[in-house]
Motif scaffolding. Structure first.
Motif, PDB file in Angstrom:
ATOM      1  N   ALA A   1       0.948  -0.906  -0.081  1.00  0.00           N
ATOM      2  CA  ALA A   1      -0.126   0.112   0.056  1.00  0.00           C
ATOM      3  C   ALA A   1       0.816   1.206   0.048  1.00  0.00           C
ATOM      4  O   ALA A   1       2.047   1.030   0.555  1.00  0.00           O
TER       5      ALA A   1
ATOM      6  N   VAL B   1      -5.093   3.563   2.000  1.00  0.00           N
ATOM      7  CA  VAL B   1      -5.140   2.423   1.419  1.00  0.00           C
ATOM      8  C   VAL B   1      -4.802   1.263   2.256  1.00  0.00           C
ATOM      9  O   VAL B   1      -5.218   0.028   2.347  1.00  0.00           O
TER      10      VAL B   1
ATOM     11  N   LYS C   1      -6.868  -2.288   2.984  1.00  0.00           N
ATOM     12  CA  LYS C   1      -6.037  -3.699   2.620  1.00  0.00           C
ATOM     13  C   LYS C   1      -5.918  -4.472   3.793  1.00  0.00           C
ATOM     14  O   LYS C   1      -6.272  -5.975   3.690  1.00  0.00           O
TER      15      LYS C   1
END
Length: 356
Positions: free
Chosen positions: A33, A38, A42
């Motif tokens: 990431a 992000v 994830k």
């Protein structure tokens, strides 16, 4: 197989970390990431066993990310990537206080990509395995068989004159909890080896000094060892205590690393054993490896009392587990009980019974 999520805004650094981790057959990279925002999505999608997290990133930096992670995943191991600078050290210590498990330093002044990968690999792979406990599962491990430590020498009073502490992985937070719970009139000096590089130890001492009722300093050469002061060994230097006349002073030296460490707990503990003998309270807190075990053996042989942090409250039970398993611990205590144990001992309490 341990799955890792690698979080860094630099494509080059992400690739370097992935390449370093690929050398270990027990580790797989679940994903990468470019920033914390992000990464948070994830983590929910990939369910990694551990996260490596850069500190300086756009959109959402590492400090914000670790705080968000801890709201939902209080036990997910997170290793911070830091630079060997004052800014990097300060941010890393802030991240550790916010719940990061450990940190590694980014390669600096390294001549090639291969050397950079080697530097990262040597730092991060042992930490991943230690934090993810990839050896025997905890529930399957037999409890350590604890033999009684050697008795105090005949004629010894058991009166403590110094506290000597060793810690590593998870140590900054553990040490802060112990020191911050001690009163301003705590009557003994405290000498500490926390495995940390240069710059970091100075920042750590300053940070701990601000939060503690005791005076906390990064040790300098030939400082008098006084009650009510905590002396942190500086990064890249072994710290010893030496007696000269009626006083005791710090001594710093750059002899060979021991247990792959400089400063090393064993070096400090040997000097404490020589200078104070059985009038020592030795404390081994959370940490990877076995540094402090040999020093604890010598201290115990002199009649000193050794306290080890228990497994349940240790980030990694390597160092305290080695001491406990060797039968050197008079007491194996949860982190929250260690300060009160020290207070009661210096107030004239009886030594803890050896565990066995």
């Amino acid at each position: 197989m341990v799955s890792v999520l690698v979080v860094d805004d630099s494509v080059v650094v992400r690739r370097l970390i992935v390449d370093a981790l690929s050398a270990d057959p027990g580790i797989t990279v679940a994903g990468t990431a470019p920033n914390g925002k992000v990464a948070l999505s994830k983590i929910e999608m990939l369910k990694p066993d551990i996260v490596t997290l850069d500190i300086e990133m756009p959109v959402m930096d590492g400090l914000t990310t670790i705080r968000e992670i801890r709201k939902v995943h209080p036990r997910l191991p997170v290793i911070m990537f830091s630079t060997l600078t004052s800014v990097g050290a300060s941010a890393t210590l802030e991240a550790l206080a916010a719940g990061a498990s450990d940190y590694v330093t980014k390669p600096a002044n390294v001549g090639s990509v291969a050397e950079s990968i080697k530097s990262v690999r040597e730092q991060i792979i042992p930490r991943i395995h230690a934090l993810c406990r990839t050896g025997t599962p905890r529930a399957a491990r037999p409890a350590p068989r604890l033999a009684a430590p050697p008795a105090r020498p005949a004629g010894g009073t058991g009166t403590a004159e110094i506290v000597a502490v060793g810690c590593s992985t998870g140590g900054p937070d553990a040490l802060a909890k112990v020191v911050n719970a001690l009163p301003a009139d705590f009557p003994l000096p405290i000498v500490v080896v926390q495995h940390m590089p240069q710059v970091f130890t100075k920042m750590f001492a300053e940070r701990l000094d601000r939060s503690s009722r005791l005076h906390v300093v990064e040790a300098r050469p030939e400082m008098p060892v006084k009650a009510g002061t905590v002396y942190i060994a500086p990064g890249d230097y072994h710290m010893e205590v030496v007696r000269r006349g009626t006083g005791v002073f710090t001594h710093l030296q750059q002899g060979p690393a021991e247990n792959f460490c400089r400063p090393a707990v064993d070096v400090l503990f040997r000097s404490v054993a020589q200078t104070y003998g059985g009038a020592t309270l030795g404390v081994i807190l959370t940490g990877m490896g076995q540094d402090g075990k040999r020093g604890s053996e010598l201290l115990a042989s002199k009649g000193a009392e050794i306290v080890a942090q228990d497994e349940a409250t240790s980030v990694v039970w390597g160092m305290p587990g080695a001491v406990a398993g060797a039968g050197l611990a008079h007491a194996i205590l949860p982190l929250k009980d260690i300060s009160q144990h020290l207070i009661s001992r210096v107030a004239g309490g009886r030594p803890a019974r050896p565990r066995g």
